[in-house]
Design a protein around this motif. Sequence first.
Motif, mmCIF file in Angstrom:
data_model
loop_
_atom_site.group_PDB
_atom_site.id
_atom_site.type_symbol
_atom_site.label_atom_id
_atom_site.label_comp_id
_atom_site.label_asym_id
_atom_site.label_seq_id
_atom_site.Cartn_x
_atom_site.Cartn_y
_atom_site.Cartn_z
ATOM 1 N N LEU A 138 0.834 -1.208 0.000
ATOM 2 C CA LEU A 138 0.000 0.000 0.000
ATOM 3 C C LEU A 138 0.866 1.254 0.000
ATOM 4 C CD1 LEU A 138 -2.708 1.450 0.147
ATOM 5 C CD2 LEU A 138 -2.638 1.182 2.650
ATOM 6 N N ASP A 139 1.921 1.271 0.794
ATOM 7 C CA ASP A 139 2.805 2.439 0.844
ATOM 8 C C ASP A 139 3.515 2.649 -0.485
ATOM 9 O OD1 ASP A 139 2.173 3.003 3.508
ATOM 10 O OD2 ASP A 139 3.719 1.647 4.251
ATOM 11 N N ILE A 140 3.863 1.558 -1.144
ATOM 12 C CA ILE A 140 4.493 1.673 -2.467
ATOM 13 C C ILE A 140 3.508 2.277 -3.459
ATOM 14 C CG2 ILE A 140 5.441 0.346 -4.390
ATOM 15 C CD1 ILE A 140 6.501 -1.617 -2.226
ATOM 16 N N ALA A 141 2.256 1.827 -3.412
ATOM 17 C CA ALA A 141 1.235 2.378 -4.310
ATOM 18 C C ALA A 141 0.990 3.856 -4.031
ATOM 19 C CB ALA A 141 -0.063 1.592 -4.161
ATOM 20 N N VAL A 142 0.990 4.234 -2.759
ATOM 21 C CA VAL A 142 0.814 5.641 -2.390
ATOM 22 C C VAL A 142 1.970 6.477 -2.932
ATOM 23 C CG1 VAL A 142 0.831 7.257 -0.441
ATOM 24 C CG2 VAL A 142 -0.625 5.220 -0.361
ATOM 25 N N THR A 143 3.184 5.950 -2.835
ATOM 26 C CA THR A 143 4.359 6.651 -3.369
ATOM 27 C C THR A 143 4.184 6.955 -4.851
ATOM 28 O OG1 THR A 143 5.755 5.419 -1.816
ATOM 29 C CG2 THR A 143 6.857 6.571 -3.616
ATOM 30 N N VAL A 144 3.838 5.935 -5.607
ATOM 31 C CA VAL A 144 3.670 6.099 -7.054
ATOM 32 C C VAL A 144 2.560 7.102 -7.355
ATOM 33 C CG1 VAL A 144 3.016 4.911 -9.180
ATOM 34 C CG2 VAL A 144 4.551 3.792 -7.539
ATOM 35 N N ASP A 145 1.450 7.002 -6.652
ATOM 36 C CA ASP A 145 0.321 7.902 -6.894
ATOM 37 C C ASP A 145 0.702 9.357 -6.634
ATOM 38 O OD1 ASP A 145 -2.663 8.364 -7.295
ATOM 39 O OD2 ASP A 145 -2.401 9.148 -5.261
ATOM 40 N N ARG A 146 1.373 9.616 -5.535
ATOM 41 C CA ARG A 146 1.723 11.002 -5.197
ATOM 42 C C ARG A 146 2.731 11.580 -6.183
ATOM 43 N NH1 ARG A 146 2.038 10.554 1.490
ATOM 44 N NH2 ARG A 146 -0.212 10.176 1.752
ATOM 45 N N ILE A 147 3.689 10.776 -6.592
ATOM 46 C CA ILE A 147 4.674 11.259 -7.557
ATOM 47 C C ILE A 147 4.006 11.561 -8.898
ATOM 48 C CG2 ILE A 147 6.696 10.584 -8.917
ATOM 49 C CD1 ILE A 147 7.364 11.329 -6.036
ATOM 50 N N GLU A 148 3.125 10.683 -9.352
ATOM 51 C CA GLU A 148 2.494 10.877 -10.662
ATOM 52 C C GLU A 148 1.444 11.975 -10.640
ATOM 53 O OE1 GLU A 148 3.265 6.498 -12.656
ATOM 54 O OE2 GLU A 148 1.214 7.054 -12.076
ATOM 55 N N ARG A 149 0.853 12.267 -9.481
ATOM 56 C CA ARG A 149 -0.095 13.384 -9.384
ATOM 57 C C ARG A 149 0.631 14.735 -9.424
ATOM 58 N NH1 ARG A 149 -5.390 12.683 -7.405
ATOM 59 N NH2 ARG A 149 -5.944 10.501 -7.027
ATOM 60 N N ALA A 150 1.802 14.789 -8.808
ATOM 61 C CA ALA A 150 2.517 16.059 -8.693
ATOM 62 C C ALA A 150 3.438 16.333 -9.869
ATOM 63 C CB ALA A 150 3.330 16.086 -7.400
ATOM 64 N N THR A 151 3.783 15.294 -10.627
ATOM 65 C CA THR A 151 4.752 15.460 -11.707
ATOM 66 C C THR A 151 4.260 14.736 -12.954
ATOM 67 O OG1 THR A 151 6.054 13.437 -11.350
ATOM 68 C CG2 THR A 151 6.551 15.316 -9.924
ATOM 69 N N THR A 152 5.018 14.901 -14.015
ATOM 70 C CA THR A 152 4.739 14.167 -15.253
ATOM 71 C C THR A 152 5.534 12.865 -15.328
ATOM 72 O OG1 THR A 152 6.469 15.450 -16.383
ATOM 73 C CG2 THR A 152 4.201 16.284 -16.506
ATOM 74 N N LEU A 153 6.240 12.510 -14.251
ATOM 75 C CA LEU A 153 6.990 11.264 -14.201
ATOM 76 C C LEU A 153 6.038 10.069 -14.246
ATOM 77 C CD1 LEU A 153 9.533 12.210 -11.402
ATOM 78 C CD2 LEU A 153 10.070 11.888 -13.826
ATOM 79 N N LYS A 154 6.477 8.986 -14.862
ATOM 80 C CA LYS A 154 5.727 7.738 -14.903
ATOM 81 C C LYS A 154 6.584 6.624 -14.290
ATOM 82 C CE LYS A 154 2.054 9.302 -16.945
ATOM 83 N NZ LYS A 154 0.769 9.369 -16.179
ATOM 84 N N VAL A 155 6.028 5.984 -13.261
ATOM 85 C CA VAL A 155 6.742 4.887 -12.612
ATOM 86 C C VAL A 155 6.297 3.598 -13.299
ATOM 87 C CG1 VAL A 155 7.281 3.740 -10.438
ATOM 88 C CG2 VAL A 155 6.725 6.194 -10.459
ATOM 89 N N ARG A 156 7.018 3.236 -14.337
ATOM 90 C CA ARG A 156 6.638 2.053 -15.127
ATOM 91 C C ARG A 156 7.148 0.760 -14.510
ATOM 92 N NH1 ARG A 156 7.485 6.200 -18.837
ATOM 93 N NH2 ARG A 156 5.697 6.558 -20.224
ATOM 94 N N ARG A 157 8.272 0.837 -13.855
ATOM 95 C CA ARG A 157 8.839 -0.354 -13.223
ATOM 96 C C ARG A 157 9.613 0.064 -11.987
ATOM 97 N NH1 ARG A 157 13.598 -3.265 -12.964
ATOM 98 N NH2 ARG A 157 14.700 -1.636 -14.127
#
Length: 376
Positions: A274-293
């Motif tokens: 869950l914490d990993i998913a939250v990390t990805v969500d917050r980064i992608e909401r605030a930036t144009t970065l995509k966490v593909r892997r």
Amino acid sequence: MQSCDFLVVGAGIAGASAAYELAAGGSAIVLEREEAPGYHTTGRSAAQFLESYGNDVIRAITRASRAFYDAPPEGFAGHALLSPRPSVYLAREDQLDDLADFQKDAGADTAALTAAEVAELVPVVRPGYAAAGLIEESASDIDVHALHQGYLKGLRRRGGQVVTRAEVTAARRTGGLWQVETAQGTFAAPVLVNAAGAWADTLGRLAGAEPIGLQPKRRTAITFDGPEGSDCRAWPLVADIAESFYFKPESGRLLASPGDETPMEPCDVQPEELDIAVTVDRIERATTLKVRRIAHKWAGLRSFVADKSLVIGFDEAVEGLFWLAGQGGYGIQTAPAAARCAAALATGTDLPDDVAKLGLTAEAIAPARLRPRVLA
């Protein structure tokens, strides 16, 4: 039975640095429960040197550590311990008051950034996300491994030793000495330094002391590839002003965290999905970065007391028990000055002059401040 002047429990950054300083004037042995020093929090830290980070006590100890980082002793490390990496703090429209408060209290040189300046410095911030920002130009990456190994090697050069696989199973004081039992034998010393990290209260109870209220908290981190075709190695650290996320370059990739502080019991902590998913969500909401892997994921424990300041000093009720705990998320950046403070107080002298001149007092870091007062 092996004897020494100072018996230090815990070979993470706190215990290693304190033992190094103590060994300059006496004999020191460090007991480590794991097979190698730094297995837990120290070995999982990707630390920054941030003079703006923490409360007044933390900032004073951090500032007093700067001289060591800039010019470590001869032979301490084979290269510089700090690498410049400015930190950029972002604020949404609803966080502008928080940004202003942070700048007022920072205790470090910071400069205000407009939304346009944020976009220029960090082009991956999503348009419209940041209403303003701050930059701390003096921030730096810390080579945690080099720092930790420098202290351990320096300790050995000063005649000290580290004993691994030596979890403490009993501690009693008799005849003016602590006798500490471990799987590696019994060790004796007049001063027992409790640098056991997340287990500091556990060790304290074993030694007959009241707990200091230490609370370990889980912090999660991941690494992932930056945008294809881009070189992100020179990017600054970028953090939300509320520390709900941050990201920074790390070994050719980007490291990101949701800034979580989930209360835990002391353990070999692992990341939660869950914490990993939250990390990805917050980064992608605030930036144009995509966490593909996700290339790597891990978690560590940051242990705090109630006021989030360090705990450095003798126990007021248990003779010869010295606390060096509560480093929270500040243990690496404060290590040089915190170790000098610990060595001074453990040998009955005043705090170092350069630390005292920054306003720090022994009372502000003493364990007694955390214990309830009994009114007569």
